[in-house]
Scaffold this motif. Structure first.
Motif, mmCIF file in Angstrom:
data_model
loop_
_atom_site.group_PDB
_atom_site.id
_atom_site.type_symbol
_atom_site.label_atom_id
_atom_site.label_comp_id
_atom_site.label_asym_id
_atom_site.label_seq_id
_atom_site.Cartn_x
_atom_site.Cartn_y
_atom_site.Cartn_z
ATOM 1 N N LEU A 22 0.831 -1.204 0.000
ATOM 2 C CA LEU A 22 0.000 0.000 0.000
ATOM 3 C C LEU A 22 0.868 1.257 0.000
ATOM 4 O O LEU A 22 1.826 1.366 0.764
ATOM 5 C CB LEU A 22 -0.910 -0.032 1.233
ATOM 6 C CG LEU A 22 -1.940 1.062 1.432
ATOM 7 C CD1 LEU A 22 -3.180 0.462 2.095
ATOM 8 C CD2 LEU A 22 -1.373 2.163 2.320
ATOM 9 N N ASP A 23 0.512 2.209 -0.872
ATOM 10 C CA ASP A 23 1.163 3.516 -0.921
ATOM 11 C C ASP A 23 0.129 4.582 -0.565
ATOM 12 O O ASP A 23 -0.955 4.612 -1.157
ATOM 13 C CB ASP A 23 1.714 3.818 -2.320
ATOM 14 C CG ASP A 23 2.921 2.967 -2.674
ATOM 15 O OD1 ASP A 23 3.883 2.955 -1.901
ATOM 16 O OD2 ASP A 23 2.884 2.322 -3.739
ATOM 17 N N LEU A 24 0.472 5.439 0.383
ATOM 18 C CA LEU A 24 -0.420 6.566 0.674
ATOM 19 C C LEU A 24 0.343 7.634 1.442
ATOM 20 O O LEU A 24 1.342 7.362 2.097
ATOM 21 C CB LEU A 24 -1.667 6.121 1.444
ATOM 22 C CG LEU A 24 -1.530 5.579 2.874
ATOM 23 C CD1 LEU A 24 -1.466 6.690 3.918
ATOM 24 C CD2 LEU A 24 -2.714 4.677 3.189
ATOM 25 N N GLU A 25 -0.170 8.840 1.344
ATOM 26 C CA GLU A 25 0.357 9.962 2.126
ATOM 27 C C GLU A 25 -0.824 10.692 2.731
ATOM 28 O O GLU A 25 -1.776 11.030 2.029
ATOM 29 C CB GLU A 25 1.176 10.913 1.267
ATOM 30 C CG GLU A 25 1.758 12.087 2.049
ATOM 31 C CD GLU A 25 2.722 12.936 1.230
ATOM 32 O OE1 GLU A 25 2.601 14.180 1.267
ATOM 33 O OE2 GLU A 25 3.584 12.345 0.543
ATOM 34 N N THR A 26 -0.789 10.899 4.037
ATOM 35 C CA THR A 26 -1.875 11.593 4.713
ATOM 36 C C THR A 26 -1.551 13.081 4.763
ATOM 37 O O THR A 26 -0.469 13.463 5.216
ATOM 38 C CB THR A 26 -2.058 11.045 6.137
ATOM 39 O OG1 THR A 26 -0.818 11.137 6.852
ATOM 40 C CG2 THR A 26 -2.479 9.583 6.085
ATOM 41 N N PRO A 27 -2.454 13.937 4.287
ATOM 42 C CA PRO A 27 -2.167 15.368 4.237
ATOM 43 C C PRO A 27 -1.952 15.966 5.630
ATOM 44 O O PRO A 27 -2.747 15.727 6.541
ATOM 45 C CB PRO A 27 -3.412 15.965 3.577
ATOM 46 C CG PRO A 27 -4.095 14.811 2.911
ATOM 47 C CD PRO A 27 -3.775 13.610 3.734
ATOM 48 N N SER A 28 -0.890 16.719 5.785
ATOM 49 C CA SER A 28 -0.612 17.379 7.062
ATOM 50 C C SER A 28 -1.629 18.475 7.321
ATOM 51 O O SER A 28 -2.084 19.155 6.408
ATOM 52 C CB SER A 28 0.795 17.973 7.049
ATOM 53 O OG SER A 28 1.773 16.961 6.978
ATOM 54 N N GLY A 29 -2.000 18.620 8.594
ATOM 55 C CA GLY A 29 -2.908 19.684 8.982
ATOM 56 C C GLY A 29 -4.339 19.467 8.570
ATOM 57 O O GLY A 29 -5.157 20.388 8.651
ATOM 58 N N GLN A 30 -4.681 18.249 8.145
ATOM 59 C CA GLN A 30 -6.045 17.956 7.725
ATOM 60 C C GLN A 30 -6.595 16.769 8.509
ATOM 61 O O GLN A 30 -5.874 16.086 9.240
ATOM 62 C CB GLN A 30 -6.097 17.665 6.222
ATOM 63 C CG GLN A 30 -5.732 18.851 5.346
ATOM 64 C CD GLN A 30 -5.981 18.583 3.873
ATOM 65 O OE1 GLN A 30 -6.708 17.659 3.491
ATOM 66 N NE2 GLN A 30 -5.379 19.393 3.019
ATOM 67 N N ILE A 31 -7.905 16.527 8.331
ATOM 68 C CA ILE A 31 -8.546 15.346 8.892
ATOM 69 C C ILE A 31 -8.679 14.322 7.774
ATOM 70 O O ILE A 31 -9.281 14.599 6.741
ATOM 71 C CB ILE A 31 -9.933 15.679 9.464
ATOM 72 C CG1 ILE A 31 -9.816 16.671 10.629
ATOM 73 C CG2 ILE A 31 -10.636 14.402 9.918
ATOM 74 C CD1 ILE A 31 -11.147 17.104 11.204
ATOM 75 N N THR A 32 -8.095 13.148 7.989
ATOM 76 C CA THR A 32 -8.202 12.051 7.037
ATOM 77 C C THR A 32 -9.048 10.948 7.647
ATOM 78 O O THR A 32 -8.839 10.562 8.798
ATOM 79 C CB THR A 32 -6.811 11.487 6.684
ATOM 80 O OG1 THR A 32 -6.057 12.491 5.988
ATOM 81 C CG2 THR A 32 -6.927 10.252 5.797
ATOM 82 N N ALA A 33 -10.015 10.442 6.882
ATOM 83 C CA ALA A 33 -10.848 9.329 7.326
ATOM 84 C C ALA A 33 -10.541 8.095 6.489
ATOM 85 O O ALA A 33 -10.495 8.168 5.258
ATOM 86 C CB ALA A 33 -12.327 9.686 7.212
#
Length: 260
Positions: A22-33
């Motif tokens: 799996l490849d992913l990047e969670t955006p900084s300063g945001q809410i990820t669900a």
């Protein structure tokens, strides 16, 4: 801001693979669900991001460094985790529970000090628990208990907060109470990554959504890109009607029937 991402990440238990390359990047300063059907790997992925599971392949990177190479205390100052259905020791008060969040900042030579007390009071204030500080956690309502656990994570003063189904077993009012608190914390600069089951809550409260199926990312982006009839059909096996919410304009999902 701190960036958390996964590269070619595979996770599993014993010989059972759950998350696949799996490849992913969670955006900084945001809410990820993180959303998806039961057993798709959401909680497993969250445990991998929190370093509770060692990768079978690939890596979880925090600002470009593999988290398994970081000292435990250093990681705990940057990344906090609220697991699903946490349990508090019997008889512990709200203040005592929140104080546990200061552990990463304690050393043999530097015990509880003014910075710790300030962090504890700030966590109490942010979660509206100041008046309940001396209450035993077991005597609180479900929403109050969840706020106490979030306050403990806040006392860690981390940049990133991971939550595994923070609204599980809460009634509607307490679900909204917890989600609105997370929005407030995000506005103060905290990056939040959480597992949610309710698609409409995810669409309403998250800036970025990641859809998982069979341990793989099948879609990610803003709610309008992810909450679609086609993706819901393919991922959940459910026919639905997706329309703009009459107040917010965000996607509103109305399930119609399960696909045989």
């Amino acid at each position: 801001m701190t960036i958390l991402r996964a590269e070619k990440l595979s996770l599993g238990y014993d010989t059972t693979p759950i998350v696949h390359l799996l490849d992913l990047e969670t955006p900084s300063g945001q809410i990820t669900a993180l959303i998806g059907p039961n057993g798709c790997g959401k909680s497993t992925l969250l445990r991998g991001l929190a370093r509770l599971l060692k990768p079978k392949h690939g890596a979880v990177l925090l600002d470009g460094r593999a988290i398994h190479t970081l000292p435990t205390r250093q990681l705990a100052r940057v990344l906090g985790l609220l697991p699903q259905l946490p349990t508090a020791p019997e008889g512990i008060t709200v203040r005592q529970l929140i104080a546990q969040g200061r552990y990463p900042h304690q050393t043999w030579f530097q015990q509880w000090g003014q910075e710790d007390e300030t962090a504890l009071r700030n966590a109490l204030a942010l979660t509206s628990l100041t008046d309940l500080a001396d209450r035993v956690v077991d005597t609180l309502s479900g929403g109050q208990r969840q706020r106490a656990w979030i306050a403990m994570s806040l006392a860690q003063e981390t940049d990133i907060l991971l939550l595994d189904e923070p609204t599980t077993y809460l009634d509607l009012a307490h679900q909204l109470e917890v989600l609105e608190l997370l929005v407030q914390l995000n506005r103060k600069g905290k990056t939040i990554i959480m597992v949610l089951h309710d698609l409409n809550h995810a669409a309403h409260y998250a800036d970025h959504l990641i859809v998982l199926s069979d341990g793989r990312v099948v879609a990610q982006g803003m709610a309008g890109q992810v909450i679609t009839q086609e993706i819901i059909r393919k991922t959940f096996g459910v026919e639905s009607l997706v329309m703009p919410h009459p107040v917010t304009g965000k996607p509103l999902c109305l399930p119609l029937r399960r696909i045989a």
